[in-house]
Design a protein around this motif. Sequence first.
Motif, PDB file in Angstrom:
ATOM      1  N   MET A   1       0.845  -1.184   0.000  1.00 12.20           N
ATOM      2  CA  MET A   1       0.000   0.000   0.000  1.00 12.20           C
ATOM      3  C   MET A   1       0.890   1.248   0.000  1.00 12.20           C
ATOM      4  O   MET A   1       1.780   1.396   0.818  1.00 12.20           O
ATOM      5  N   THR A   2       0.621   2.137  -0.927  1.00  7.05           N
ATOM      6  CA  THR A   2       1.376   3.373  -1.018  1.00  7.05           C
ATOM      7  C   THR A   2       0.660   4.461  -0.230  1.00  7.05           C
ATOM      8  O   THR A   2      -0.534   4.673  -0.410  1.00  7.05           O
ATOM      9  N   VAL A   3       1.399   5.098   0.647  1.00  2.00           N
ATOM     10  CA  VAL A   3       0.840   6.203   1.424  1.00  2.00           C
ATOM     11  C   VAL A   3       1.341   7.499   0.805  1.00  2.00           C
ATOM     12  O   VAL A   3       2.554   7.695   0.650  1.00  2.00           O
ATOM     13  N   GLU A   4       0.430   8.365   0.436  1.00  2.00           N
ATOM     14  CA  GLU A   4       0.809   9.643  -0.153  1.00  2.00           C
ATOM     15  C   GLU A   4       1.146  10.634   0.951  1.00  2.00           C
ATOM     16  O   GLU A   4       0.446  10.736   1.954  1.00  2.00           O
ATOM     17  N   ARG A   5       2.244  11.353   0.762  1.00  2.00           N
ATOM     18  CA  ARG A   5       2.634  12.378   1.733  1.00  2.00           C
ATOM     19  C   ARG A   5       1.696  13.568   1.622  1.00  2.00           C
ATOM     20  O   ARG A   5       1.213  13.882   0.533  1.00  2.00           O
ATOM     21  N   PRO A   6       1.480  14.251   2.736  1.00  2.00           N
ATOM     22  CA  PRO A   6       0.647  15.454   2.662  1.00  2.00           C
ATOM     23  C   PRO A   6       1.270  16.488   1.732  1.00  2.00           C
ATOM     24  O   PRO A   6       2.488  16.620   1.650  1.00  2.00           O
ATOM     25  N   LYS A   7       0.437  17.198   1.036  1.00  2.00           N
ATOM     26  CA  LYS A   7       0.898  18.265   0.140  1.00  2.00           C
ATOM     27  C   LYS A   7       1.137  19.539   0.958  1.00  2.00           C
ATOM     28  O   LYS A   7       0.581  19.711   2.032  1.00  2.00           O
ATOM     29  N   VAL A   8       1.966  20.407   0.419  1.00  2.00           N
ATOM     30  CA  VAL A   8       2.211  21.703   1.047  1.00  2.00           C
ATOM     31  C   VAL A   8       1.353  22.725   0.319  1.00  2.00           C
ATOM     32  O   VAL A   8       1.456  22.881  -0.898  1.00  2.00           O
ATOM     33  N   GLY A   9       0.493  23.387   1.066  1.00  2.00           N
ATOM     34  CA  GLY A   9      -0.403  24.371   0.483  1.00  2.00           C
ATOM     35  C   GLY A   9      -0.092  25.765   0.966  1.00  2.00           C
ATOM     36  O   GLY A   9       0.701  25.969   1.889  1.00  2.00           O
ATOM     37  N   VAL A  10      -0.742  26.712   0.328  1.00  2.61           N
ATOM     38  CA  VAL A  10      -0.610  28.114   0.699  1.00  2.61           C
ATOM     39  C   VAL A  10      -1.975  28.767   0.541  1.00  2.61           C
ATOM     40  O   VAL A  10      -2.722  28.453  -0.380  1.00  2.61           O
ATOM     41  N   GLY A  11      -2.322  29.633   1.471  1.00  2.00           N
ATOM     42  CA  GLY A  11      -3.539  30.437   1.381  1.00  2.00           C
ATOM     43  C   GLY A  11      -3.169  31.883   1.640  1.00  2.00           C
ATOM     44  O   GLY A  11      -2.300  32.162   2.473  1.00  2.00           O
ATOM     45  N   ILE A  12      -3.807  32.787   0.917  1.00  2.00           N
ATOM     46  CA  ILE A  12      -3.449  34.198   1.065  1.00  2.00           C
ATOM     47  C   ILE A  12      -4.644  35.013   1.543  1.00  2.00           C
ATOM     48  O   ILE A  12      -5.723  34.956   0.956  1.00  2.00           O
ATOM     49  N   VAL A  13      -4.442  35.729   2.645  1.00  2.00           N
ATOM     50  CA  VAL A  13      -5.432  36.681   3.150  1.00  2.00           C
ATOM     51  C   VAL A  13      -5.117  37.998   2.458  1.00  2.00           C
ATOM     52  O   VAL A  13      -4.148  38.671   2.807  1.00  2.00           O
ATOM     53  N   VAL A  14      -5.916  38.339   1.456  1.00  2.00           N
ATOM     54  CA  VAL A  14      -5.736  39.596   0.727  1.00  2.00           C
ATOM     55  C   VAL A  14      -6.661  40.615   1.379  1.00  2.00           C
ATOM     56  O   VAL A  14      -7.884  40.425   1.414  1.00  2.00           O
ATOM     57  N   GLU A  15      -6.084  41.691   1.887  1.00  2.00           N
ATOM     58  CA  GLU A  15      -6.836  42.691   2.645  1.00  2.00           C
ATOM     59  C   GLU A  15      -6.839  44.027   1.908  1.00  2.00           C
ATOM     60  O   GLU A  15      -5.796  44.498   1.462  1.00  2.00           O
ATOM     61  N   ARG A  16      -8.031  44.611   1.799  1.00  2.00           N
ATOM     62  CA  ARG A  16      -8.155  45.953   1.221  1.00  2.00           C
ATOM     63  C   ARG A  16      -7.883  46.994   2.304  1.00  2.00           C
ATOM     64  O   ARG A  16      -7.903  46.688   3.494  1.00  2.00           O
ATOM     65  N   PRO A  17      -7.686  48.266   1.915  1.00  2.00           N
ATOM     66  CA  PRO A  17      -7.472  49.324   2.914  1.00  2.00           C
ATOM     67  C   PRO A  17      -8.621  49.452   3.916  1.00  2.00           C
ATOM     68  O   PRO A  17      -8.392  49.865   5.057  1.00  2.00           O
ATOM     69  N   ASP A  18      -9.857  49.085   3.526  1.00  2.00           N
ATOM     70  CA  ASP A  18     -10.987  49.178   4.457  1.00  2.00           C
ATOM     71  C   ASP A  18     -11.097  47.962   5.381  1.00  2.00           C
ATOM     72  O   ASP A  18     -12.022  47.867   6.182  1.00  2.00           O
ATOM     73  N   GLY A  19     -10.141  47.024   5.303  1.00  2.00           N
ATOM     74  CA  GLY A  19     -10.127  45.870   6.191  1.00  2.00           C
ATOM     75  C   GLY A  19     -10.857  44.648   5.663  1.00  2.00           C
ATOM     76  O   GLY A  19     -10.769  43.572   6.258  1.00  2.00           O
ATOM     77  N   ARG A  20     -11.572  44.777   4.562  1.00  2.00           N
ATOM     78  CA  ARG A  20     -12.259  43.612   3.989  1.00  2.00           C
ATOM     79  C   ARG A  20     -11.248  42.668   3.354  1.00  2.00           C
ATOM     80  O   ARG A  20     -10.203  43.101   2.883  1.00  2.00           O
TER      81      ARG A  20
END
Length: 148
Positions: free
Chosen positions: A1-20
């Motif tokens: 049985m082959t076990v796949e290693r976890p992938k490395v991900g990235v998420g970006i919090v893009v913030e506007r000047p008004d905080g949204r």
Amino acid sequence: MTVERPKVGVGIVVERPDGRILLGRRVKPTEPETWCLPGGHLEPGETIEDAAHRECLEESGIGDSTGAAAFAVVVDAGSAQGGVVFGVHARSTGIPTGPGEPHIFPEWVWADPADLPRPLFAASDALLRAWTGATPDPAWQVHRITAG
């Protein structure tokens, strides 16, 4: 049985000047609909910040984010797939030009961090909790990154 290693991900919090912050409505036929930060997998040779910029541009069309800095790493310790996701924060005055992947992200919105649409994609939820200082989900380990 082959076990796949976890992938490395990235998420970006893009913030506007008004905080949204930028969130996309994520629809995949095999998964429940959720709201998600722009993000994806780290490609060979990319920095975390470069991957975040690339994913943001590919998914939302926003390519003017500035001041990108990693703020946390979250580890999915609650599922069989696992996963490691780096959180990056950046600022933008851009306008989403439309979904680059309309079959996955048909809509992008600027949301108030105090009143986010629900449900959130699990990795996005973990990163946003780390970014705002909220109590982490027990299924996710949170490792904050400090400058210096």
